[in-house]
Design a protein around this motif. Structure first.
Motif, PDB file in Angstrom:
ATOM      1  N   ALA B  40     -14.008  -2.886  -1.049  1.00  0.00           N
ATOM      2  CA  ALA B  40     -13.612  -3.438   0.253  1.00  0.00           C
ATOM      3  C   ALA B  40     -13.691  -2.312   1.282  1.00  0.00           C
ATOM      4  CB  ALA B  40     -12.212  -4.031   0.174  1.00  0.00           C
ATOM      5  N   CYS B  41     -12.980  -2.459   2.366  1.00  0.00           N
ATOM      6  CA  CYS B  41     -13.029  -1.457   3.440  1.00  0.00           C
ATOM      7  C   CYS B  41     -12.528  -0.100   2.929  1.00  0.00           C
ATOM      8  CB  CYS B  41     -12.168  -1.928   4.607  1.00  0.00           C
ATOM      9  SG  CYS B  41     -11.920  -0.694   5.895  1.00  0.00           S
ATOM     10  N   LEU B  46      -8.207   1.626   9.514  1.00  0.00           N
ATOM     11  CA  LEU B  46      -6.783   1.333   9.348  1.00  0.00           C
ATOM     12  C   LEU B  46      -5.916   2.591   9.463  1.00  0.00           C
ATOM     13  CD1 LEU B  46      -4.878  -1.076   8.729  1.00  0.00           C
ATOM     14  CD2 LEU B  46      -4.803  -0.199   6.392  1.00  0.00           C
ATOM     15  N   GLU B  52      -1.213   6.038   5.287  1.00  0.00           N
ATOM     16  CA  GLU B  52      -0.892   5.816   3.879  1.00  0.00           C
ATOM     17  C   GLU B  52      -1.645   4.610   3.332  1.00  0.00           C
ATOM     18  OE1 GLU B  52       3.307   5.537   3.270  1.00  0.00           O
ATOM     19  OE2 GLU B  52       3.063   5.393   1.093  1.00  0.00           O
ATOM     20  N   ALA B  53      -1.632   3.530   4.109  1.00  0.00           N
ATOM     21  CA  ALA B  53      -2.349   2.325   3.678  1.00  0.00           C
ATOM     22  C   ALA B  53      -3.840   2.620   3.573  1.00  0.00           C
ATOM     23  CB  ALA B  53      -2.094   1.184   4.650  1.00  0.00           C
ATOM     24  N   LEU B  56      -4.609   4.395   0.391  1.00  0.00           N
ATOM     25  CA  LEU B  56      -4.608   3.522  -0.790  1.00  0.00           C
ATOM     26  C   LEU B  56      -5.848   2.639  -0.841  1.00  0.00           C
ATOM     27  CD1 LEU B  56      -0.838   2.521  -1.018  1.00  0.00           C
ATOM     28  CD2 LEU B  56      -2.127   4.089  -2.493  1.00  0.00           C
ATOM     29  N   MET B  57      -6.325   2.231   0.331  1.00  0.00           N
ATOM     30  CA  MET B  57      -7.540   1.408   0.330  1.00  0.00           C
ATOM     31  C   MET B  57      -8.726   2.189  -0.219  1.00  0.00           C
ATOM     32  SD  MET B  57      -6.972  -0.666   3.860  1.00  0.00           S
ATOM     33  CE  MET B  57      -8.650  -1.247   3.978  1.00  0.00           C
ATOM     34  N   ARG B  60      -8.285   2.583  -3.877  1.00  0.00           N
ATOM     35  CA  ARG B  60      -8.605   1.319  -4.551  1.00  0.00           C
ATOM     36  C   ARG B  60     -10.104   1.242  -4.844  1.00  0.00           C
ATOM     37  NH1 ARG B  60      -9.961  -3.899  -4.667  1.00  0.00           N
ATOM     38  NH2 ARG B  60     -11.523  -3.429  -3.069  1.00  0.00           N
TER      39      ARG B  60
ATOM     40  N   LEU C 109      -6.485  -2.622  17.487  1.00  0.00           N
ATOM     41  CA  LEU C 109      -6.023  -2.256  16.153  1.00  0.00           C
ATOM     42  C   LEU C 109      -5.347  -3.459  15.500  1.00  0.00           C
ATOM     43  CD1 LEU C 109      -5.653  -0.083  14.025  1.00  0.00           C
ATOM     44  CD2 LEU C 109      -3.617   0.702  15.217  1.00  0.00           C
ATOM     45  N   LEU C 116      -8.460  -7.227   8.281  1.00  0.00           N
ATOM     46  CA  LEU C 116      -8.343  -6.589   6.967  1.00  0.00           C
ATOM     47  C   LEU C 116      -7.488  -7.424   6.030  1.00  0.00           C
ATOM     48  CD1 LEU C 116      -8.052  -2.855   8.031  1.00  0.00           C
ATOM     49  CD2 LEU C 116      -9.805  -3.815   6.535  1.00  0.00           C
ATOM     50  N   GLY C 120     -10.282  -8.188   3.893  1.00  0.00           N
ATOM     51  CA  GLY C 120     -10.424  -6.917   3.199  1.00  0.00           C
ATOM     52  C   GLY C 120     -11.460  -6.017   3.843  1.00  0.00           C
ATOM     53  N   ARG C 121     -12.017  -6.445   4.967  1.00  0.00           N
ATOM     54  CA  ARG C 121     -12.977  -5.632   5.721  1.00  0.00           C
ATOM     55  C   ARG C 121     -12.813  -5.948   7.203  1.00  0.00           C
ATOM     56  NH1 ARG C 121     -18.078  -5.617   3.808  1.00  0.00           N
ATOM     57  NH2 ARG C 121     -17.677  -5.959   1.610  1.00  0.00           N
ATOM     58  N   CYS C 145     -10.755  -9.932  -0.048  1.00  0.00           N
ATOM     59  CA  CYS C 145     -10.196  -8.975  -1.001  1.00  0.00           C
ATOM     60  C   CYS C 145      -8.686  -8.994  -0.853  1.00  0.00           C
ATOM     61  CB  CYS C 145     -10.749  -7.569  -0.755  1.00  0.00           C
ATOM     62  SG  CYS C 145     -10.028  -6.369  -1.895  1.00  0.00           S
ATOM     63  N   VAL C 148      -6.301  -5.742  -0.650  1.00  0.00           N
ATOM     64  CA  VAL C 148      -6.075  -5.020   0.611  1.00  0.00           C
ATOM     65  C   VAL C 148      -4.841  -5.587   1.304  1.00  0.00           C
ATOM     66  CG1 VAL C 148      -7.019  -4.570   2.902  1.00  0.00           C
ATOM     67  CG2 VAL C 148      -8.482  -4.334   0.889  1.00  0.00           C
ATOM     68  N   ILE C 151      -1.717  -4.238  -0.281  1.00  0.00           N
ATOM     69  CA  ILE C 151      -1.412  -2.866   0.168  1.00  0.00           C
ATOM     70  C   ILE C 151      -0.744  -2.890   1.542  1.00  0.00           C
ATOM     71  CG2 ILE C 151      -2.431  -0.672   0.919  1.00  0.00           C
ATOM     72  CD1 ILE C 151      -4.623  -1.081  -1.201  1.00  0.00           C
ATOM     73  N   LEU C 152      -1.335  -3.643   2.456  1.00  0.00           N
ATOM     74  CA  LEU C 152      -0.826  -3.662   3.827  1.00  0.00           C
ATOM     75  C   LEU C 152       0.565  -4.276   3.895  1.00  0.00           C
ATOM     76  CD1 LEU C 152      -3.713  -2.814   4.434  1.00  0.00           C
ATOM     77  CD2 LEU C 152      -3.674  -4.310   6.405  1.00  0.00           C
ATOM     78  N   LEU C 155       3.272  -1.982   2.496  1.00  0.00           N
ATOM     79  CA  LEU C 155       3.642  -0.875   3.385  1.00  0.00           C
ATOM     80  C   LEU C 155       4.122  -1.365   4.750  1.00  0.00           C
ATOM     81  CD1 LEU C 155       0.783   1.614   2.496  1.00  0.00           C
ATOM     82  CD2 LEU C 155       3.196   1.869   1.937  1.00  0.00           C
ATOM     83  N   VAL C 157       2.511  -2.951   7.058  1.00  0.00           N
ATOM     84  CA  VAL C 157       1.566  -2.784   8.172  1.00  0.00           C
ATOM     85  C   VAL C 157       1.281  -4.151   8.770  1.00  0.00           C
ATOM     86  CG1 VAL C 157      -0.680  -1.923   8.887  1.00  0.00           C
ATOM     87  CG2 VAL C 157       0.535  -0.820   6.997  1.00  0.00           C
TER      88      VAL C 157
END
Lengths: 719, 293, 159
Positions: B40-41, B46, B52-53, B56-57, B60, C109, C116, C120-121, C145, C148, C151-152, C155, C157
């Motif tokens: 993925a990205c 980000l 931090e994120a 991790l991406m 991954r 952003l 994302l 995931g992109r 994905c 992702v 993860i976000l 955290l 985000v």
């Protein structure tokens, strides 16, 4: 054992016949710290040389008894002045007695100064000045110079800062005085290959490379026929050349010479292209190192086009090109701090480059008044009288000062482009100039320093020079003069050269030198069996090294801090006069239930305790002071010994961070105390009972507060 | 030489011609490419919101590559290279970081042991294949072409992260790769100037001004085309070229090719498969200088 | 004018605690970063030297609420040259993170965060894209994905 107790003219109450056991002879006097006191002590010494002096502070007693092996007990400043009665004083004296019992006698160490001549390495302005003074004093001097001519960097320069006086003002009379002094033997084309021995007796191997010109009538016919034109600091010359210093003969630059033989053919005197190199060994009593500076290589500065762009040059090359009439700049930028104060290159400030950069700006304006001169800087460092140069440049010369460090320098056609921020206006600035002068910093002559075993890594060895002539250092045989120690201008180099000459003279004028400072004793067998070498890097002076598989102390370099003794895991290393056993014996004699045992560094905290005494501060009676050379001398057994005797707390008092007399003894103490505290917690002892504190020598009040906190009199106030 | 091909976000959508030609030249030069659909990205964009994120991406993706059983990863985009190489380096050099990362990856059953090498495609071509091997396979004569190479930032910087394989103050590897095709790399001022891509979404005017500066200098150098190795740089110089021309009332008509297109041209890839028609500034004048059988 | 009372002295230390912020207090304001900055050349609002100065002084709001905080391109030109080893781009990233955490997320952003989480992109893969890819002989892309998003979310985000 002899114990002398001083009443300090009645200040201290001493009972009629104090008893310290049958083996201690006690003598009471009125005033120990006097010529009479000294005489009485000398007279009392029989076969038993163990001596305890109880009186005023060692700061004063050492003035009279510094050269006599003794234990000193400070019953005045830290006794009566701090409110102690005879009981307290008696404990202190017992501490001194036990310490004396456990101590090994200290032999007076001397070294014969058997060789009376002196070697000066490097005949730049510093070496010449040192040689001149030593010659004037009547010493025999061997002055060696690697180049074919004397004069060093100053001979290559056109002018000197701050006024821009021609180098001849300084150099020519100096060269003549040196060359004309019969005591001084000048050896050009000569390198020092090796140095062995120590103060008073060095054996030095010299290697003289060929000059090529054997006899010279200075006709100069050789120059036009020479086909080679090497560039010497920015300016081309021939491979056979002369320099207006000394000797007054031509010389061949064999790195550039192709041995075509044209000079040999035309020479009416004698040139020998196959002249062999010569080696010889000399013996000297002292050495002055005056090897000067190494220019920082600008080719490292890739963002500035160093080494790639011809018009971006070193200050020395620029100055010489102007003097030689090779360039006539119309627009110039001088970049200060080029590669200095920079983690990627030289992290330090070389001190002289601000002044050199300003000099280049000034001589540009002197020669070409219409030239535009810019100067970029991070901080202008023009201390003392150099401020006037800075003002002259702004005011009279009209140099434009730009605050900000250029980010990049590149070529655009035949011009050089500089990008910088003009911080004062906040503007992004692009300048197009003819020439960029990089006022770079300087590096030490690491090869010579390494050959002499002087400590130096990236930094200049100023830690060493700081102690060279220190009153508490051991006698040295090697002295650094001028910029070899740290970048210096001519004025300061000359001053430092005289200082080095004075140091060498102090050694050479004696027949015997005495060592003042204790050095570690190493039990060779134990040391060899462990073979750990852990102590070597802990020495702040590089005094420890392995010679023929045996750990060896260079007594001339050692300053007697004892940091290495604590490092030794086998206990094979102990500092004489401050032995582990002796300190521990004193601890065990003075520590009792509830006491605060304080290991106080003799440079700071110990003086703070004296200060508390002079000020008659209210010091808790539980305090028991143990004098140590440095907090770095305190080891775990001493601390454990205090706690074992029931001490309520242990205080280690030293100099504030970065101000250790022995460079990093206190930082060592920090890590050791942390370890010890962890260890104590594991044993169930509250770690706050071991404290490390910093003191100025006048901070008596702080010491009182800390001891009060530790004795439970005061809740912690966190001084 | 086997590499997991890390496409990133931009290349497979807006730079399909880059991806296609990259695969083609890799095939010709013996670089085996493995696809990992799970990528993925890389986290680069980000990082602005959460470093931090973003970390991790990237981690991954490394775990995904490892899962696939490939030893190395190759990116098409320079920013992907920067974040993947940086994160990889941090994880490999610090046990604590690795443990903490794996704790987070465990959330979705992933794990990374640090076995992957990461490089940008151009570095693979320069370092693993080598300029000489490329030269040996050149089939078409490009000597008539003058090319302005744009190395961009993250291909070489931070220098330490990329093992200083190129000189950050004077990057040469892309020029050498251009020279390997037979074309002449031209020198021009401000070669290191950033394309402004990272600023585009935040302050378009500033980003376009940055790109314009470069286009001005490239145009002045007399180059037939510019060569890029990053889809984001290409977006700035090619996709936004019209916008810049309009905003500043200038005309460039400067083709911006991916290096793999130029290399493919040299290696004799059929013109149709080089997808020049997908370039928004058509390199017709440039192509007219080359003899294509 | 700004009075000393308005300064948040912890701001510099907070930035120093972030990844890459360690060396911020070594900065001696030589301006190498500002002179290197390709963004600052074209947009005078952004000046890394001044930004670091503001952080060290404690001008929290003036930095985190600013429009310039988003302008660092992260090109690393400055940090390669910084004589004091200050990781300027990492510091700028930390400031953007702190601005996001404080709720001053830039709309661009925010959009990227949403993309994302969804895909995931930062680009949505549309049906057209995969069709076109297949036509060009390229493999189809996965459309999403989930990991992702995990993860976000984990955290915190958020856009």
């Amino acid at each position: 054992m002899i114990l002398h107790i001083c009443t300090c003219k009645g200040l201290i109450d001493v009972p009629a016949s104090p008893d310290f056991g049958s083996d201690v002879t006690v003598e009471v006097s009125e005033c120990l710290c006097s010529k009479e006191g000294r005489a009485a002590v000398e007279a009392s010494l029989g076969d038993d040389r163990r001596l305890v002096l109880a009186g005023c502070t060692p700061r004063i007693l050492e003035r009279f008894f510094g050269d006599i092996d003794s234990e000193m007990v400070n019953i005045r400043e830290q006794g009566v002045f701090l409110g102690k009665g005879w009981d307290g004083i008696e404990t202190m004296i017992r501490g001194g007695i036990e310490r004396a019992r456990a101590a090994e006698p200290v032999e007076k160490r001397e070294r014969k100064i058997s060789k009376k001549s002196v070697l000066v390495i490097g005949a730049g302005v510093s070496g010449l000045e040192s040689a001149r003074w030593l010659g004037e004093m009547g010493h025999d001097v061997v002055l060696v110079e690697e180049d074919p001519f004397v004069g060093g960097t100053v001979a290559k320069l056109d002018r000197l800062y701050p006024e821009g006086t021609p180098n001849s003002h300084t150099l020519y009379p100096l060269v003549n005085q040196v060359a004309g002094n019969d005591h001084i033997k000048v050896m050009t084309n000569t390198r020092v290959e090796n140095v062995a021995g120590t103060v008073g007796d060095y054996r030095v191997t010299l290697r003289t490379s060929p000059r090529g010109v054997i006899e010279c009538v200075q006709c100069g016919k050789c120059v036009p026929v020479c086909p080679e034109s090497p560039v010497d600091h920015g300016v081309p010359r021939k491979a056979i050349f002369a320099q207006e210093t000394y000797p007054d003969e031509y010389a061949i630059d064999f790195e550039a010479c192709t041995r075509c033989g044209k000079c040999v053919e035309i020479c009416p005197a004698k040139i020998d292209l196959d002249e062999p190199a010569r080696e010889e060994e000399i013996a000297v009593g002292a050495i002055v190192v005056a090897t000067g500076l190494r220019n920082f290589p600008i080719a490292n500065l890739s963002a500035y086009g160093g080494g790639k762009i011809d018009r971006v040059m070193r200050a020395i090359d620029y100055e010489r090109q102007i003097a030689a009439g090779i360039i006539a700049p119309e627009k110039v930028l001088v970049v200060h701090c080029a590669g200095s104060r920079d983690d990627n290159y030289l992290p330090y400030c070389s001190r002289v480059c601000c002044l050199i950069g300003m000099k280049e700006a000034k001589l540009t304006k002197d020669r070409f008044p219409n030239a535009e001169v810019y100067l970029s800087y991070i901080d202008m460092r023009c201390y003392g009288q150099f401020e006037y140069l800075y003002r002259t440049l702004r005011d009279q010369a009209g140099v434009v000062f730009l605050e900000g460090r250029p980010s990049e320098i590149f070529e655009r056609g035949d011009r050089v482009v500089v990008r910088t921020e003009d911080i004062q206006s906040g503007e992004y600035l692009e300048l197009e100039v003819d020439y960029v002068v990089l006022a770079t910093g300087f590096e030490p002559d690491r090869e010579t320093l390494a050959m002499l075993g002087l400590p130096s890594d990236l930094d200049f060895p100023y830690g060493y020079t700081g102690t060279t002539l220190s009153p508490d250092s051991n006698p040295q045989g090697i002295f650094l003069a001028g910029a070899a120690a740290f970048p210096r201008g001519v004025l300061e180099s000359v001053e430092s050269a005289r200082e080095a000459a004075a140091g060498a003279h102090a050694v050479l004028s004696k027949d015997v030198v005495t060592f003042r400072t204790p050095v570690p004793r190493i039990e060779a067998e134990v040391c060899a069996s462990l073979h750990c070498r852990l102590c070597v890097p802990t020495c702040p002076y590089g005094a420890l090294s392995v010679v023929d598989e045996e750990m060896t102390v260079d007594e001339t370099l050692c300053m007697g801090c004892g940091i290495c003794s604590v490092t030794c895991p086998a206990g094979a290393n102990t500092l004489e006069a401050w032995e582990d056993e002796a300190i521990l014996a004193e601890v065990e004699a003075v520590a009792d239930e509830g006491s605060i045992v304080a290991f106080l560094c003799k440079w700071s905290a110990y003086n703070a305790a004296d200060r508390a005494g002079y000020d008659r501060l209210d010091m808790p009676s539980e305090l028991r002071v143990i004098r140590v050379p440095c907090t770095g001398r305190v080891d775990a057994t001493m601390v454990a010994g205090a706690f074992a005797r029931g001490a309520r707390g242990v205080l280690i008092g030293g100099c504030y961070p970065d101000s250790c007399h022995y460079r990093h003894g206190n930082t060592r103490a920090v890590s050791r105390v942390k370890l010890l505290q962890r260890f104590l917690s594991e044993l169930g002892v509250d770690e706050s009972r071991l404290r490390l504190e910093w003191f100025g020598s006048n901070e008596g009040q702080k010491l009182v507060s800390v001891v009060r906190e530790m004795s439970g009199e005061l809740a912690s106030v966190g001084v | 030489m086997e590499y997991a091909l890390f496409l990133g976000c931009t290349a497979p959508i807006r730079g399909k011609h880059y991806e296609s030609t990259a695969r083609k030249v890799c095939e010709i030069l013996g670089v085996d490419v493995v696809d990992v659909p799970d990528f993925a990205c890389c986290g680069f964009p980000l990082a602005n919101a959460s470093a931090e994120a973003a970390f991790l991406m990237a981690a991954r993706n490394l775990a995904a590559a490892e899962e696939k059983g490939v030893g190395a990863m190759m990116t098409l985009c320079s920013s992907c290279a920067a974040s993947q190489v940086h994160v990889n380096r941090e994880i490999r050099s610090n046990r604590k970081v690795m443990d903490r990362t794996n704790e987070a990856l465990a959330e979705f059953g992933k794990h990374y042991t640090g076995s992957i090498e990461v490089k940008h495609l151009a570095r693979v071509l320069w370092e693993d294949v080598g300029v000489d091997a490329i030269k040996a396979k050149v089939k078409r004569d490009l000597s008539s072409l003058k090319i302005a190479a744009h190395p961009g930032c993250h291909y070489v910087k931070p220098g330490e992260v990329h093992d200083c394989f190129d000189d950050v103050e004077d990057p040469k590897t892309l020029d050498e790769l251009v020279a390997a095709t037979g074309a002449t790399p031209v020198s021009y001022e401000d070669k290191k100037l950033c394309c402004g891509g990272a600023v585009l979404g935040f302050e378009e005017k500033t980003a376009l001004a940055m790109a314009k500066q470069k286009l001005d200098l490239v145009k002045a150098s007399g180059a037939d085309a510019m060569v890029s190795i990053c889809p984001f740089c290409s977006v700035m110089y090619e996709a936004n070229q019209g916008k810049i021309e309009e905003a500043y009332d200038v005309e460039y008509g400067m083709p911006v090719l991916y290096y793999t297109q130029l290399l493919g041209l040299a290696l004799g890839v059929p013109e149709k498969e080089l997808w020049f028609r997908m370039n928004s500034v058509k390199p017709s004048e440039m192509l007219a200088k080359v003899v294509i059988e | 004018m700004i009075t000393e009372r308005e300064l948040d002295k912890k701001f510099g230390l907070e930035v120093a605690d972030r990844y890459g912020g360690e060396a911020i207090r070594r900065c001696f304001s030589c301006g190498t970063c500002a002179a290197s900055c390709p963004v600052g050349r074209f947009d005078s609002r952004f000046n890394p030297r001044r930004t670091i100065r503001m952080v060290l002084l404690g001008m929290r709001d003036q930095v985190l609420k600013s429009d310039f905080v988003w302008l660092c391109a992260g090109c690393h030109t400055c940090s390669e040259r910084c004589p004091q080893g200050v990781h300027i781009p990492d510091i700028m990233t930390a400031l953007k993170n702190m601005a996001t955490e404080a709720g001053y997320t830039h709309p661009t952003l925010a959009k990227q965060i949403d993309l994302l989480k969804d895909f995931g992109r930062v680009f949505e893969v549309e049906e057209y894209d995969n069709k076109r890819r297949v036509k060009m002989g390229l493999p189809e892309l996965k459309l999403r994905c989930e990991e992702v998003k995990i993860i976000l979310d984990k955290l915190g985000v958020n856009s």
